[in-house]
Design a protein around this motif. Structure first.
Motif, PDB file in Angstrom:
ATOM      1  N   PRO A  88       0.840  -1.206   0.000  1.00 14.83           N
ATOM      2  CA  PRO A  88       0.000   0.000   0.000  1.00 14.83           C
ATOM      3  C   PRO A  88       0.869   1.248   0.000  1.00 14.83           C
ATOM      4  O   PRO A  88       2.075   1.186   0.296  1.00 14.83           O
ATOM      5  N   PRO A  89       0.304   2.408  -0.304  1.00 16.42           N
ATOM      6  CA  PRO A  89       1.079   3.655  -0.256  1.00 16.42           C
ATOM      7  C   PRO A  89       1.626   3.892   1.150  1.00 16.42           C
ATOM      8  O   PRO A  89       0.981   3.553   2.143  1.00 16.42           O
ATOM      9  N   PRO A  90       2.812   4.457   1.281  1.00 16.53           N
ATOM     10  CA  PRO A  90       3.405   4.640   2.614  1.00 16.53           C
ATOM     11  C   PRO A  90       2.624   5.595   3.511  1.00 16.53           C
ATOM     12  O   PRO A  90       2.784   5.560   4.725  1.00 16.53           O
ATOM     13  N   TRP A  91       1.790   6.441   2.933  1.00 13.89           N
ATOM     14  CA  TRP A  91       1.027   7.403   3.720  1.00 13.89           C
ATOM     15  C   TRP A  91      -0.383   6.915   4.062  1.00 13.89           C
ATOM     16  O   TRP A  91      -1.197   7.662   4.570  1.00 13.89           O
ATOM     17  N   ASN A  92      -0.682   5.634   3.805  1.00 13.07           N
ATOM     18  CA  ASN A  92      -2.067   5.171   3.967  1.00 13.07           C
ATOM     19  C   ASN A  92      -2.476   5.031   5.426  1.00 13.07           C
ATOM     20  O   ASN A  92      -3.660   4.910   5.727  1.00 13.07           O
ATOM     21  N   THR A  93      -1.528   5.008   6.370  1.00 14.25           N
ATOM     22  CA  THR A  93      -1.896   4.839   7.784  1.00 14.25           C
ATOM     23  C   THR A  93      -2.738   5.999   8.296  1.00 14.25           C
ATOM     24  O   THR A  93      -3.528   5.822   9.223  1.00 14.25           O
ATOM     25  N   THR A  94      -2.589   7.173   7.715  1.00 11.56           N
ATOM     26  CA  THR A  94      -3.401   8.321   8.121  1.00 11.56           C
ATOM     27  C   THR A  94      -4.624   8.494   7.236  1.00 11.56           C
ATOM     28  O   THR A  94      -5.369   9.460   7.391  1.00 11.56           O
ATOM     29  N   MET A  95      -4.823   7.560   6.311  1.00 10.69           N
ATOM     30  CA  MET A  95      -5.951   7.643   5.374  1.00 10.69           C
ATOM     31  C   MET A  95      -6.737   6.339   5.399  1.00 10.69           C
ATOM     32  O   MET A  95      -6.972   5.705   4.370  1.00 10.69           O
ATOM     33  N   TYR A  96      -7.107   5.905   6.603  1.00 17.29           N
ATOM     34  CA  TYR A  96      -7.975   4.745   6.827  1.00 17.29           C
ATOM     35  C   TYR A  96      -7.328   3.436   6.343  1.00 17.29           C
ATOM     36  O   TYR A  96      -8.041   2.468   6.093  1.00 17.29           O
TER      37      TYR A  96
END
Length: 799
Positions: free
Chosen positions: A677-685
């Protein structure tokens, strides 16, 4: 004359699970029998004064699962649950009475079967989550149940003897005092009854004391056990976090060294089949051992795999190990289900000094094997075996980010404590528990790895094609690893379209076709020679600590070139730590994928995760067999990382004496690998790359499309308070329309007219020739309507 008739939810035709009509019900001696409207549905018999009352007032309901049905005469019959409910009913004729009795008996049998199957599901769920001392707990529960039964018996006896004593006292008061003989006999009878009452009361008191003492003792013991389990869980969580940090550090070191052009592996790290380091610090029996790569000689291209017979007899037992643990667990093959053996492994196990060089060679050899083409069992064309991933650069540029999830706290227990035992779909939930996509979009997301089906369409071997289909079904669960948010429940008539023809060659249309029970119909077609459809519905059971999500629909997949038609049912999803702890999701159960044209079958087993098991977490194993039961392929892997398959070249099952199936296979090849997944997905659900653009606004979609839903859009933009307000308004609007349809149905029934009810726009109910069930099938007119910009017949469901 009673008008008993069967009614369907839509067109007014026969539906086997519902029976309606007028009957006469006994009320009391003053009014006698009164005409009432009875409805038999889902194992429940309910009655109303009029048909119009069905929308708001139910006068009584009796559950047929534990009811007794007795026929008194030609027109009368009695329904009783052995307790407070007893209906004395009368039909207009003997024929009418027989119709009702037959329908009641059938509904009772079905209700009993459903209750028994639900109890067995609960037993299976309990086996996956109970502690090691479950036998002691079950014994204690049996004792408590026996004590409670004694209390009930004593209570009945006290009531019986108390009533007899009261009658004796009343008779004694009415006797003539001068008749001494009668007085003495009655006094004796009263004394006997008083003695019985006293004995029974003492027994009741003793039973209460025993029950209370046992309950208090076990309560304290269970409280200590619970506290110990909590401490164990906390320690395990800390250990897992430590291991995760160590793994991340080791992985960064290996990547840094690999980027410099050389791979140097530490002595306490071994390379797995996919090239990632694995820590072996906790395995005493594996220190100093290494299993070498495969020699390129013809003899070493085969593997011996041991599989339990459960894959052929469809019994639920753990089976298979993933390729990630293939090397480390080869020496323990007798206790495992899948064992990979080669002569080179045994020779290298005694040479730990050659670890670094051998590991590098193994990684290079594994990478080369994954790129080798495979040959179908029927001599068909060779197809690439590279891992299936979503292309990095689609032709149409779609968004890769959404607004970040706001940090809003919520008291979970204050909401969930009133939800225990209720159906999840009927509980009003705030958007704080949701993710900003709908269930229709989540169903479409199942096709994130549809390129597996593109490759399967090129295969001529039906059994090899079935292995690819099985890998595709497992890939659909990879998005649930970190996704603990609940999708929005679609409104009735809500739709969702996704046209990825330019990028990936397929497009999908989904519609919510029913509200009670909730059901969605989906259809996907691809220019690569396949199509898929399903009617998806589910049941959910909230257990307080975890939530069971049980899919009910059947998924279909058909390849147009060969006509191979596959069907399967999804496995159960379990959401853990609903009240306390971090939410996490697991998949468990068994799945049968059937080719209705050839009779081929693939049996997959999803092993439930356990803290105390040495099994690979999230493991999936399976066997592909033909119509004669002969095994052709085995599958292994995990539903969150990758799936491999290997062709069976020899069956060595006979005479092993261990109750397992043993196969000699070729080297395993990778069918599917999960995309990172994209590395920034933790802040995007925790959205995947595909999930990021599922709710991206588009102008030319239907007005009922999920992208146009206002509460979902407000949540995505971070306006949660506005989203909660809009969600309530949408639900109120939907309820108002439902009440309007119920009123219209009641009016039509009063006038003796047929009422069709709600009809979906893009799907219609038809008989499925494969399953012999009525499901909603795609009409085929959505994309034409979109091309003509004709959405006038879409309902108004939003604000």
């Amino acid at each position: 004359m009673p008008d008993s008739k069967q009614s369907a939810p839509s067109k007014g035709k026969a539906a086997p699970d519902e029976f309606k009509g007028w009957l006469f019900k006994w009320t009391n001696y003053l009014k006698g029998y009164q005409r009432r409207w009875f409805v038999l549905s889902n194992g429940l018999l309910s009655y109303y004064r009029t048909q119009a009352e069905m929308a708001h007032t139910c006068r009584g309901t009796i559950n047929l699962a534990g009811a007794y049905i007795d026929v008194e005469d030609s027109c009368n019959f009695v329904i009783s649950n052995g307790g407070t409910q007893c209906y004395h009913l009368k039909a207009s004729s003997e024929v009418e009475r027989q119709r009702w009795v037959t329908a009641l008996e059938l509904a009772k049998a079905k209700a009993i079967r459903l209750m028994e199957s639900g109890a067995s599901d609960d037993d299976e769920d309990g086996q996956s989550h109970t502690s090691p001392d479950k036998n002691e707990i079950q014994n204690t529960l049996r004792i408590l149940s026996a004590k409670l039964e004694d209390l009930n018996t004593c209570n009945d006896l006290i009531a019986k003897h108390g009533a007899a004593l009261q009658r004796s006292l009343s008779e004694l008061e009415m006797l003539d005092k001068e008749n001494s003989t009668d007085v003495q006999s009655k006094v004796k009878a009263v004394n006997e009854r008083a003695t019985l009452f006293r004995i029974t009361s003492n027994a009741m008191i003793n039973a209460c004391a025993d029950y209370l003492d046992l309950a208090q003792t076990q309560g304290r013991k269970w409280q200590k056990t619970l506290q110990y389990e909590r401490e164990q869980r906390l320690r395990l969580e800390e250990t897992v976090e430590t291991l995760a940090r160590q793994h991340n550090s080791l992985e960064q070191q290996v990547r840094a060294q690999a980027s410099q052009g050389s791979l140097k592996t530490a002595p306490n790290v071994k390379a797995s089949a996919d090239g990632k380091p694995e820590s072996t610090a906790g395995s005493d029996d594996e220190d100093g051992e290494f299993f070498d790569a495969i020699d390129e000689t013809p003899d070493s291209e085969f593997r011996t795999i041991t599989i339990p017979d459960s894959h052929l007899t469809h019994r639920r037992t753990p089976s298979g190990v993933s390729a990630a643990s293939m090397a480390s667990e080869a020496s323990e093959g007798a206790g495992k289900d899948f064992v990979y053996i080669s002569s080179s492994d045994e020779e290298t196990a005694d040479k730990p000094e050659e670890f670094g060089v051998k590991a590098k060679k193994k990684l290079e050899r594994t990478a080369s094997q994954h790129s080798v083409d495979s040959t179908s069992s029927s001599g068909g064309p060779r197809t690439p075996q590279t891992p299936s991933k979503v292309p990095k650069e689609p032709r149409r540029r779609r968004r890769t980010r959404i607004p970040e999830k706001p940090n809003i706290s919520l008291n979970l227990w204050s909401i969930m404590k009133n939800c225990i035992g209720k159906e999840l779909s009927k509980i009003p939930m705030p958007v704080n528990f949701n993710e900003p996509i709908s269930m229709l979009q989540r169903l479409t997301e199942d096709f994130e790895y549809a390129d597996i089906l593109n490759k399967a369409a090129q295969l001529e071997s039906s059994t090899e094609q079935l292995a690819y289909v099985a890998a595709f079904t497992a890939s659909a669960y990879s998005t649930t690893t970190q996704r603990t948010g609940k999708p929005f429940n679609p409104l009735l008539g809500e739709t969702y379209e996704l046209d990825l023809t330019e990028e990936f060659g397929w497009r999908a249309i989904t519609e919510q076709v029913s509200h009670h029970p909730p059901a969605a119909a989906a259809y996907v077609d691809s220019k690569h020679g396949w199509e898929s459809w399903q009617e998806f519905t589910m049941t959910s059971k909230f257990r307080g600590k975890y939530l069971n999500i049980i899919p009910q629909g059947i998924a279909h997949l058909k390849f147009t070139a060969t006509g191979n038609h596959y069907t399967w049912r999804k496995v159960t999803s379990i959401v853990h730590n609903i009240i306390v702890g971090k939410l996490w999701i697991d998949q468990s159960g068994e799945m049968d994928i059937v080719n209705h044209k050839t009779g081929d079958k693939c049996h997959l087993v999803y092993t439930p995760y356990s803290y105390f098991s040495r099994e690979t977490p999230r493991k999936v194993t399976g066997v592909v067999t033909d119509k004669d039961g002969q095994a052709h392929y085995v599958l292994s892997g995990t539903w969150d990382k990758k799936i491999e398959y290997a062709k069976i070249v020899k069956d060595q099952t006979g005479g092993n004496g261990r109750g397992k199936s043993v196969y000699q296979t070729t080297a395993p090849k990778v069918i599917w690998v999960r995309s990172n997944p994209p590395p920034w997905n933790t802040t995007m659900y925790n959205f995947t790359e595909m999930a990021m653009f599922l709710n991206e606004p588009e102008d030319d979609v239907a007005p009922t499309d999920s992208r146009n839903r206002p509460d979902q859009r407000a949540m995505e933009n971070g306006h949660w308070n506005d989203a909660n307000t809009l969600k309530v308004q949408l639900e109120e609007k939907q309820r108002a329309k439902r009440k309007q349809r119920e009123a219209e149905a009641a009016q039509a029934a009063t006038e003796g007219k047929a009422y069709e009810g709600y009809k979906p726009v893009w799907f219609e109910k038809k008989l499925d020739p494969q399953t012999k069930n009525f499901i909603h099938m795609y009409k085929g007119n959505y994309w034409d309507s979109k091309a003509q910009e004709d959405f006038a017949h879409c309902p108004d469901i939003y604000l």
